[in-house]
Design an enzyme around this catalytic site. Structure first.
Site, PDB file in Angstrom:
ATOM      1  N   ASP A  13       1.318  -1.747   1.108  1.00 46.10           N
ATOM      2  CA  ASP A  13       0.175  -1.166   0.436  1.00 46.10           C
ATOM      3  C   ASP A  13      -0.498  -2.305  -0.338  1.00 46.10           C
ATOM      4  O   ASP A  13       0.077  -3.386  -0.508  1.00 46.10           O
ATOM      5  CB  ASP A  13       0.637  -0.047  -0.504  1.00 46.10           C
ATOM      6  CG  ASP A  13      -0.509   0.607  -1.250  1.00 46.10           C
ATOM      7  OD1 ASP A  13      -1.554   0.877  -0.618  1.00 46.10           O
ATOM      8  OD2 ASP A  13      -0.368   0.848  -2.458  1.00 46.10           O
ATOM      9  N   ASP A  15      -3.218  -2.013  -3.500  1.00 46.12           N
ATOM     10  CA  ASP A  15      -3.413  -1.842  -4.940  1.00 46.12           C
ATOM     11  C   ASP A  15      -2.102  -1.484  -5.627  1.00 46.12           C
ATOM     12  O   ASP A  15      -1.483  -0.468  -5.307  1.00 46.12           O
ATOM     13  CB  ASP A  15      -4.446  -0.740  -5.203  1.00 46.12           C
ATOM     14  CG  ASP A  15      -5.802  -1.065  -4.592  1.00 46.12           C
ATOM     15  OD1 ASP A  15      -6.269  -2.198  -4.782  1.00 46.12           O
ATOM     16  OD2 ASP A  15      -6.384  -0.189  -3.919  1.00 46.12           O
ATOM     17  N   GLY A  58      -2.924   6.416  -4.534  1.00 40.64           N
ATOM     18  CA  GLY A  58      -2.547   6.297  -3.128  1.00 40.64           C
ATOM     19  C   GLY A  58      -3.361   7.134  -2.176  1.00 40.64           C
ATOM     20  O   GLY A  58      -3.257   6.969  -0.960  1.00 40.64           O
TER      21      GLY A  58
END
Length: 239
Positions: A13, A15, A58
């Site tokens: 992922d 961020d 998310g």
């Protein structure tokens, strides 16, 4: 904990995992809802960072808007993806948040977590393929600003998800697409996530999942399906 360096591939992922942009997202979301919610639900509880972790973190941008509005009993039309930031629609509100986010990024730049960069270097040195899998439509901008874009052969982001009609996290579609493009299966591939929705997506896809606790909480990440939880990606390097 060296399972990452023994894997077929690593799916990061962005961020909060590679870059310290989760804090920027929190600021941008807070600016949006602190301004907007009192105009449509003056009696509702004020927006806080707890809402970010529970309702937004998310998720694809529009899904985050819908989640927060629903939590306050507010409903607005979805509108269109290119609605102006002043529109009182899901996409308009999402675009308003994005204006603030990009202003901060362009003004302040992007910080990369030192431990994350060390892990990326180690994975690259081991010849293990890597991808970035992010719900953000700004992933390429963030990676380029951080000087990381050339590190990743594959980027599956919110733009690609929209164009390819991929379900967003917590569905596993984006991770499965990245694995397919890299030519690997879920078994033996590691997903590294800091959001509950992302951890759940990795678990649903059959990946080995590392949760990164940047404020969500180790217990919440484990409950979502994380096989391991760390606070710094350097913890995944050999001692």
């Amino acid at each position: 904990m060296t399972a990452v360096l023994d894997s077929q591939a690593v799916l990061f992922d962005l961020d909060g995992v590679l870059t310290d942009t989760a804090a920027v997202h929190r600021r941008a979301w807070a600016a949006l809802f602190t301004e907007f919610l009192p105009t449509v639900a003056p009696e509702a509880a004020p927006y806080t960072d707890a809402d970010y972790f529970a309702l937004v973190d998310g998720k694809e941008r529009a899904a985050g808007v819908r989640s927060v509005l629903a939590s306050r009993g507010v409903s607005v039309p979805d509108g269109e993806l290119d609605d102006p930031p002043g529109a009182t629609t899901v996409h308009g509100l999402g675009n308003r948040k994005n204006v603030r986010f990009t202003e901060i990024i362009r003004g302040d730049g992007v910080a990369v977590f030192d431990g994350s960069l060390r892990l990326v270097d180690a994975v690259a040195a081991a010849g293990i393929p890597m991808a970035v899998v992010s719900s953000s439509r700004n992933a390429v901008l963030v990676l380029a600003t951080a000087g990381l874009l050339d590190r990743f052969a594959v980027v599956v982001d919110g733009v690609l998800a929209h164009d390819e009609h991929l379900a967003g996290k917590p569905e596993p579609d984006m991770f499965l697409t990245a694995a397919r493009v890299l030519g690997v299966g879920a078994a033996g591939t590691v997903v590294i996530e800091d959001a509950v929705s992302g951890v759940e997506a990795g678990r649903r896809g059959g990946f080995w999942v590392v949760g990164v606790d940047r404020g969500t909480g180790a217990s919440a990440l484990r409950a979502a399906g994380a096989d391991a939880v760390v606070t710094d990606l350097a913890d995944l390097l050999p001692e």
